[in-house]
Enzyme design. Structure first.
Site, PDB file in Angstrom:
ATOM      1  N   ASP A  23       0.960  -1.042   0.268  1.00  0.00           N
ATOM      2  CA  ASP A  23       0.059   0.165   0.092  1.00  0.00           C
ATOM      3  C   ASP A  23       0.597   1.394  -0.265  1.00  0.00           C
ATOM      4  OD1 ASP A  23      -2.226   1.816  -0.288  1.00  0.00           O
ATOM      5  OD2 ASP A  23      -2.731   0.656   2.064  1.00  0.00           O
ATOM      6  N   GLU A  26       2.335   6.707  -6.925  1.00  0.00           N
ATOM      7  CA  GLU A  26       1.546   5.451  -6.502  1.00  0.00           C
ATOM      8  C   GLU A  26       1.490   4.363  -6.993  1.00  0.00           C
ATOM      9  OE1 GLU A  26      -1.406   3.037  -4.543  1.00  0.00           O
ATOM     10  OE2 GLU A  26      -1.926   5.171  -4.882  1.00  0.00           O
ATOM     11  N   ASP A  55      -3.404  -3.014  -2.078  1.00  0.00           N
ATOM     12  CA  ASP A  55      -4.441  -1.807  -1.874  1.00  0.00           C
ATOM     13  C   ASP A  55      -3.385  -0.657  -2.631  1.00  0.00           C
ATOM     14  OD1 ASP A  55      -6.671  -0.778  -1.047  1.00  0.00           O
ATOM     15  OD2 ASP A  55      -6.208  -0.902   1.210  1.00  0.00           O
ATOM     16  N   HIS A  67      -0.328  -0.917   5.379  1.00  0.00           N
ATOM     17  CA  HIS A  67      -1.433   0.543   5.377  1.00  0.00           C
ATOM     18  C   HIS A  67      -0.113   1.524   6.757  1.00  0.00           C
ATOM     19  CE1 HIS A  67      -3.722   3.651   6.410  1.00  0.00           C
ATOM     20  NE2 HIS A  67      -4.347   3.610   6.855  1.00  0.00           N
TER      21      HIS A  67
END
Length: 788
Positions: free
Chosen positions: A559, A597, A629, A763
């Site tokens: 993530d 990203e 994710d 995350h």
């Protein structure tokens, strides 16, 4: 005047080029991932579990255009930046174009072909200035073309404005704007309209109000006004009512004011006051205020494209969202939840009102395109998977309640424990009582968990980061297992400073707790239990486990964290299991450019994880299961082209003739689809373990939805999964059951979470590094859950 001021005023005044993702050469972002998955080309539906009838906030399109449509690019000379003005200039030629048309600001869709491939028209602005409108043929779109769905969404949202309620109401200096969010997409068998209730929060103060408040405070406190204004406004999101847009504030320009002139794209000069009056009929009243600068919204598909600065007038910019003070106010949060957190019954009522309004006010307009919607919720069958067995200590417990863990003060023996032989509690003088109470409570709860704990060495510090660091520097930390810091407040700077030192400079697992949290005797034992659990995990212990059903498999979570406030570098979190029980994890961070990203560096991360796996198990894993994710549908092809090859190349290194197997699953949480069950004549939330893999899945994907958790208030949100690469050849039942089981393996919550544990661990890691420490954590912590 600065050169950059010639670029923009509220909306960019530079020449707009056709957006190749929409108005120019449209690229179909609907990636067919089933072409890579031979074993699921026929069906991606599972069969395990109990059948249940479900409803969804989707409305079937019962009629849509079946004729060929014609796409045209539209250009303006001189360029016009306002979308509404572009639309009005085009509508002056309705005799040629007809009423039946869809315009997205850059391109036009018509049900008929124009007489010429290239048509040049002349339109008039309100001040009688002339604008040349060039309409040039681009392509024919068949009824099944994916591009047409995008235009249908434009059409629907255009007419949707006619029925948007905007029934604004106020809660504690907040304006709540209720509305709806919609999308039209092709699913397995039907095109459906997905509609959900949406709310926008505006604070009843403008950016100018904030500037004036700070100026008043500065008179008595001798503050640096510019510094304080920047501290409060930079990074905030503001909303401009004149064009219904949001902007992020990136800087304050104190040298220019609304009286400043800037150069428009046609070469003429105009002041900001004149611009807003002429363009939006808005009067700027304060002429000596500074200007806000926004660098524009970053788009994942355009991360390398420089953005022109946008200049905004503070008095026209309303602040959005909640302040920290509001978040801590129980009454404010309760009132907001009452209005915004709708249960299934209230959500159904709101959406029924929405569809009735469409039927009454908009249906006639949509009939130009032969559009009709079913006004009832879409119904279909789902399945409820078996409860997951949780192994804790010497017994099994079952999902969904985690009954043995959810009681306020109970905690049974843990799966594996790390005894506390050498640890510290650091506290300020006024927090001695809270620190001592915590240690006493830990004495009581740790024996039930099987943890042997010696009393901590308690050390008093001053209430500064420097004081904490000085004490830790003087203390012999070579054998210290854990540092517990009892903080006077939740000041971010204090937390960040302590965490940075203990994660980078002096790598020791740490636990921070605010003293006020320990003040209530009725909850102290519960808090102490949770702290003991976290401490055990951070030292390498385990709370429970589930059986995944796969042998010799490594699970990976990826993530990214993006600091949109300070525009620091983005952080990619990589987390990998290093034993079969999924109780031990390897972690690593990758620093990337702001907003990036797609992750570069996965090959090195995986090689380190495989090395550690081999050291622990004396054998390499047979299969790798990745949960990714944080990416949108438009980035699936980029993942296939960029991230998956990095992992594959790492698996091919030094392995000889034995091949690793890889499954790559994309996880998406931000979705608007909701599912419901009917019980005793009322709509309710489905049970945890509910799976949907028919009707609302995509033809070209191997995808499914899982509701893994239950909620006390509101409507539960499912999680969407999309398998985009699979050489492990997992059957739909296997991948669904596996995914649901992994939602039980997150150690920071005694229950079930929305996403598989490796996803959430990644995350947490990326968030801690991106928000607090801003450096790569010390390598000695890479096999600990220090980021919980």
């Amino acid at each position: 005047m600065s050169k950059e001021l010639q670029l923009s005023a509220g909306l960019q005044a530079v020449t707009l080029k056709p957006r190749r993702g929409c108005g120019g050469v449209f690229r179909d972002l609907v990636v067919n991932t089933r072409q890579y998955l031979e074993h699921v080309r026929e069906s991606t539906a599972g069969s395990q579990g109990r059948m249940v009838k479900l409803f969804a906030n989707h409305f079937r399109v019962v009629s849509q255009p079946q004729w060929i449509a014609y796409k045209y690019n539209v250009d303006y000379t001189p360029d016009i930046e306002n979308g509404n003005v572009r639309e009005s200039l085009l509508s002056q030629h309705e005799a040629l174009l007809g009423k039946c048309r869809i315009f997205d600001g850059n391109s036009l869709l018509l049900p008929h072909r124009l007489p010429k491939p290239k048509t040049e028209l002349v339109s008039k602005l309100k001040d009688d200035a002339l604008v040349k409108v060039t309409i040039e043929f681009s392509s024919e779109l068949t009824p099944s073309s994916p591009d047409r769905l995008r235009y249908y969404n434009v059409l629907f949202r255009k007419y949707f404005g006619l029925c948007h309620p905007h029934l604004t109401y106020s809660i504690c200096r907040l304006e709540v704007w209720p509305g709806y969010i919609t999308s039209i997409l092709q699913y397995e068998n039907d095109v459906t309209l997905c509609a959900d209730v949406n709310h926008k929060l505006l604070r009843m103060e403008t950016a100018y109000d904030v500037i004036m408040r700070i100026r008043e405070d500065a008179k008595n406190k001798n503050l640096d006004v510019e510094k304080q204004v920047a501290k409060e406004l930079v990074g905030s999101i503001v909303f401009t009512k004149f064009n219904n847009k949001t902007y992020r504030v990136d800087a304050i320009n104190w040298k220019e004011t609304p009286k400043t002139e800037f150069k428009k794209s046609d070469g003429t000069k105009i002041t900001f006051v004149e611009y807003y009056k002429r363009q939006y009929n808005v009067q700027v009243t304060v002429l000596n205020q500074p200007l806000l600068i926004s660098k524009g919204k970053w788009k994942k598909s355009q991360q390398d494209t420089p953005h022109e600065p946008i200049f905004l007038v503070p008095e026209l910019c309303h602040l959005t969202g909640l302040t920290d003070t509001m978040r801590k106010d129980y009454r404010v949060m309760r009132d907001l939840a009452t209005h915004m957190r709708l249960d299934p019954e209230k959500r159904q009522l709101k959406l029924k009102e929405f569809m009735d309004t469409i039927d009454k006010n908009v249906q006639k307009e949509l009939q130009h395109w032969n559009f009709q919607f079913d006004t009832q919720f879409l119904s279909f069958s789902g399945r409820i998977l078996k409860e997951v067995r949780i192994f804790q200590g010497k017994r099994f417990d079952s999902n969904p309640q985690f009954a043995e863990w959810s009681r306020e003060t109970r905690s049974g023996p843990l799966l594996s424990v790390k005894s506390l032989d050498n640890w510290l509690i650091l506290y300020t003088k006024r927090n001695y009582g809270a620190a001592f109470s915590l240690m006493q409570s830990l004495r009581k709860v740790t024996p039930t968990m099987g943890i042997a704990m010696r009393d901590a060495k308690m050390i008093e510090v001053s209430d500064t980061v420097k004081s904490y660091v000085t004490v830790l520097e003087k203390h012999d930390s070579s054998n210290t297992q854990m540092v517990v810091c009892v903080l006077s407040s939740d000041r971010k700077a204090m937390y960040d400073g302590i965490k940075k030192y203990l994660c980078v400079n002096c790598p020791i697992p740490s636990q921070c707790v605010v003293a006020q949290t320990l003040d209530k005797p009725q909850t102290l034992m519960t808090i102490a239990t949770k702290i003991a659990q976290q401490m055990n995990c951070k030292m390498g212990g385990a709370l429970w486990k589930v059986q995944t059903g796969l042998q010799n498999a490594m699970f990976i979570g990826i993530d990214c964290f993006h600091d949109i406030v300070n525009r620091r570098k983005s952080i990619a979190g990589f987390v990998a299991s290093i034993n079969e029980d999924l109780t031990e994890w390897f972690s690593q961070c990758i620093f990337q450019e702001s907003g990036q990203e797609l992750v570069n560096g996965l090959r090195a991360c995986l090689q380190e994880a495989l090395k550690l796996w081999y050291e622990r198990n004396s054998i390499l894993p047979y299969s790798i299961i990745v949960y990714r994710d944080g990416v949108g549908d438009g980035q699936l092809q980029a993942l296939i082209d960029y991230e998956i090859p990095q992992i594959v190349s790492s698996l091919e290194t030094g392995r000889g003739s034995i091949c690793f197997k890889l499954t790559f699953i994309v996880v998406k949480k931000r979705i608007n689809t909701r599912f419901f069950v009917q019980s005793q004549g009322r709509l309710r939330n489905p049970l945890p373990g509910t799976v949907v893999d028919v009707v609302l899945t995509r033809r070209e994907w191997y995808d499914f939805f899982i509701i893994s958790q239950s909620v006390k208030d509101g409507t539960v949100t499912p999680t969407h999964y999309n398998v985009i690469h699979d050489t492990v050849r997992l059957s739909p039942d296997t991948v669904q059951c596996l995914t649901y089981r992994l939602c039980h393996m997150y150690y920071n919550l005694p229950g079930v979470i929305r996403v598989p544990a490796p996803c959430h661990y990644a995350h947490k890691l990326a968030y801690l590094v991106g928000q607090s420490i801003h450096q790569v954590p010390h390598q000695s912590l890479s096999n600990r859950l220090f980021y919980l």
